[in-house]
Motif scaffolding. Structure first.
Motif, mmCIF file in Angstrom:
data_model
loop_
_atom_site.group_PDB
_atom_site.id
_atom_site.type_symbol
_atom_site.label_atom_id
_atom_site.label_comp_id
_atom_site.label_asym_id
_atom_site.label_seq_id
_atom_site.Cartn_x
_atom_site.Cartn_y
_atom_site.Cartn_z
ATOM 1 N N SER A 227 21.761 -13.930 -36.022
ATOM 2 C CA SER A 227 21.545 -14.932 -37.087
ATOM 3 C C SER A 227 22.986 -15.292 -37.963
ATOM 4 C CB SER A 227 20.642 -14.783 -38.203
ATOM 5 O OG SER A 227 21.110 -13.337 -38.368
ATOM 6 N N ARG A 228 24.024 -14.657 -37.370
ATOM 7 C CA ARG A 228 25.395 -15.037 -37.904
ATOM 8 C C ARG A 228 25.488 -14.910 -39.393
ATOM 9 N NH1 ARG A 228 27.064 -20.719 -35.179
ATOM 10 N NH2 ARG A 228 26.800 -20.147 -32.931
ATOM 11 N N ARG A 229 24.817 -13.580 -39.667
ATOM 12 C CA ARG A 229 25.137 -13.347 -41.227
ATOM 13 C C ARG A 229 25.145 -11.964 -41.623
ATOM 14 N NH1 ARG A 229 18.919 -14.539 -43.331
ATOM 15 N NH2 ARG A 229 17.892 -12.446 -42.388
ATOM 16 N N ILE A 230 25.746 -11.586 -42.755
ATOM 17 C CA ILE A 230 25.959 -10.375 -43.139
ATOM 18 C C ILE A 230 24.992 -10.430 -44.728
ATOM 19 C CG2 ILE A 230 27.629 -8.670 -44.398
ATOM 20 C CD1 ILE A 230 29.621 -10.118 -42.671
ATOM 21 N N GLN A 231 24.046 -9.045 -44.539
ATOM 22 C CA GLN A 231 23.142 -8.644 -45.756
ATOM 23 C C GLN A 231 24.015 -7.747 -46.448
ATOM 24 O OE1 GLN A 231 19.143 -9.119 -45.798
ATOM 25 N NE2 GLN A 231 18.881 -9.608 -43.426
ATOM 26 N N LYS A 232 23.571 -7.323 -47.923
ATOM 27 C CA LYS A 232 23.915 -6.464 -48.627
ATOM 28 C C LYS A 232 22.714 -5.912 -49.025
ATOM 29 C CE LYS A 232 26.770 -5.814 -52.883
ATOM 30 N NZ LYS A 232 27.816 -6.847 -53.591
ATOM 31 N N TYR A 233 22.594 -4.685 -48.604
ATOM 32 C CA TYR A 233 21.421 -3.754 -48.931
ATOM 33 C C TYR A 233 22.074 -2.755 -50.070
ATOM 34 C CZ TYR A 233 17.630 -0.376 -48.459
ATOM 35 O OH TYR A 233 16.573 0.288 -48.713
ATOM 36 N N TRP A 234 21.342 -2.819 -51.343
ATOM 37 C CA TRP A 234 21.627 -1.850 -52.253
ATOM 38 C C TRP A 234 20.849 -0.504 -52.252
ATOM 39 C CZ3 TRP A 234 25.196 -3.417 -55.785
ATOM 40 C CH2 TRP A 234 25.481 -4.581 -55.717
ATOM 41 N N THR A 248 27.131 -16.018 -44.653
ATOM 42 C CA THR A 248 26.835 -16.591 -43.288
ATOM 43 C C THR A 248 28.181 -17.254 -42.749
ATOM 44 O OG1 THR A 248 24.668 -17.574 -44.270
ATOM 45 C CG2 THR A 248 25.510 -18.515 -42.039
ATOM 46 N N LEU A 249 28.158 -16.709 -41.481
ATOM 47 C CA LEU A 249 29.746 -17.033 -40.777
ATOM 48 C C LEU A 249 29.422 -17.965 -39.753
ATOM 49 C CD1 LEU A 249 30.670 -13.273 -40.272
ATOM 50 C CD2 LEU A 249 31.585 -14.837 -41.960
ATOM 51 N N LYS A 250 30.675 -18.581 -39.439
ATOM 52 C CA LYS A 250 30.779 -19.582 -38.400
ATOM 53 C C LYS A 250 30.365 -19.025 -36.890
ATOM 54 C CE LYS A 250 33.505 -22.926 -40.774
ATOM 55 N NZ LYS A 250 34.803 -23.719 -40.741
ATOM 56 N N GLY A 251 30.853 -17.689 -36.725
ATOM 57 C CA GLY A 251 30.624 -16.950 -35.442
ATOM 58 C C GLY A 251 29.443 -15.983 -35.423
ATOM 59 N N ASN A 252 29.537 -14.932 -34.481
ATOM 60 C CA ASN A 252 28.720 -13.972 -34.412
ATOM 61 C C ASN A 252 29.204 -12.589 -35.003
ATOM 62 O OD1 ASN A 252 28.101 -16.073 -32.033
ATOM 63 N ND2 ASN A 252 26.019 -15.284 -32.741
#
Length: 328
Positions: A227-234, A248-252
């Motif tokens: 999904s080309r994204r980074i999540q932050k988990y607290w 959300t990034l342009k690449g993988n």
């Protein structure tokens, strides 16, 4: 025009089965390996290493240019039966994984000197200071067996291991299907060495590939390759146990590694319109601080990790037989 999925599957075929012939980037050095596929790296308390896992099931340690890489550990007990060489060493075939093992995620717990290992075929393991056969810690979470363990991170304050199961459906040899079907059965997991129990922290992840803990231990960054994204988990604070999309990034994005200053390097593969392998340094608030293109050496194979250590960036990829060292 070829679809993104078609191009990415071609990339994966190339990294698993074809040699790379692109010339080296000017600032890139190569540390030759006896096998292929350095997915990730670890350094011990004395600064020794890098340590890396390769396609034939070994964890190797770099002992300097005169010696090169030497055997350090392995995840499969079959090596005791077959002997040190036998059918595994040098092999680059995912079908051999159930026999030989395939170390992916690596991380030291500095207090004990143990090296934690995530293996898609043998689960979560740890090996002591002297190396050798790793001890299996866990093979499932709840009633669901691990299917495709990937990256891991060790909290140096607690010894807790945070790690990824990339899919509950597809294994390492089925990466193409995982991507083309947009699988979202991945999980973020936690292993507590005090209780020896595995807890599921997040579900529904789309190709989770990397995890890193913040310098103050308050949150994790989790990459989702598909999904080309980074999540932050607290982990602490008013939003404890909650997640939010950070970027959300342009690449993988693949592995994420924290720097000594507290920022993070993310390995990113862009497949269209021009293939590029990037390292992007980001903050915990989602700001992109720096982007480096590792051209042209890594343009023909997806990049799995960018890790900063002693004024150099160590570059990993499943498709090469060396560790890339980019001087900063």
């Amino acid at each position: 025009m070829a679809s993104f999925t078609t191009i990415l599957r071609a990339f994966i075929f190339a990294l698993l089965y074809l040699p790379s012939t692109t010339p080296c980037a000017p600032k890139l050095q190569e540390l030759s390996l006896p096998s292929r596929g350095p997915q990730t790296f670890a350094f011990d308390t004395k600064g020794g290493g890098p340590y890396t896992g390769v396609s034939d099931g070994r964890v190797l340690k770099y002992r300097g240019r005169k010696v090169g890489f030497v055997d350090y550990a392995y995840t499969s007990p079959n090596r005791l039966s077959f002997g040190p060489l036998a059918i595994c060493d040098g092999i680059n075939d995912t079908a051999s994984g159930p026999i030989c093992g395939r170390p992916f995620g690596l991380g030291f717990y500095y207090r004990t000197g143990e090296l934690c290992i995530a293996d898609p075929f043998f689960g979560l393991l740890a090996v002591g200071k002297k190396g050798g056969l790793a001890t299996q810690l866990a093979t499932s979470a709840g009633s669901i067996p691990f299917r495709f363990l990937d990256d891991l991170e060790v909290d140096q304050l607690t010894g807790i291991v945070y790690f990824m199961d990339a899919s509950a459906v597809y294994g390492l040899s089925q990466i193409g299907e995982l991507i083309s079907r947009g699988d979202a059965t991945g999980r973020l997991l936690k292993y507590d060495p005090r209780t020896r129990k595995v807890t599921v922290l997040l579900t529904g992840l789309s190709g989770p590939a990397g995890v890193a803990i913040s310098k103050d231990g308050t949150y994790l960054l989790v990459s989702e390759f598909v999904s080309r994204r980074i999540q932050k988990y607290w982990l602490k604070g008013p939003r404890t146990n909650k997640a939010e999309v950070l970027l959300t990034l342009k690449g993988n994005p693949d592995n994420i590694k924290r720097t000594t200053l507290g920022d993070f390097w993310v390995a990113v593969t862009i497949s269209t319109p021009i293939p590029r392998a990037l390292g992007q340094k980001i903050t915990g608030t989602g700001t992109i601080l720096k982007t480096i293109t590792f051209s042209p050496r890594f343009n023909s194979t997806p990049i799995s990790e960018v890790q900063e250590f002693k004024e150099a960036l160590y570059l990993g990829s499943l498709g090469v037989d060396y560790v890339g060292v980019h001087k900063t």
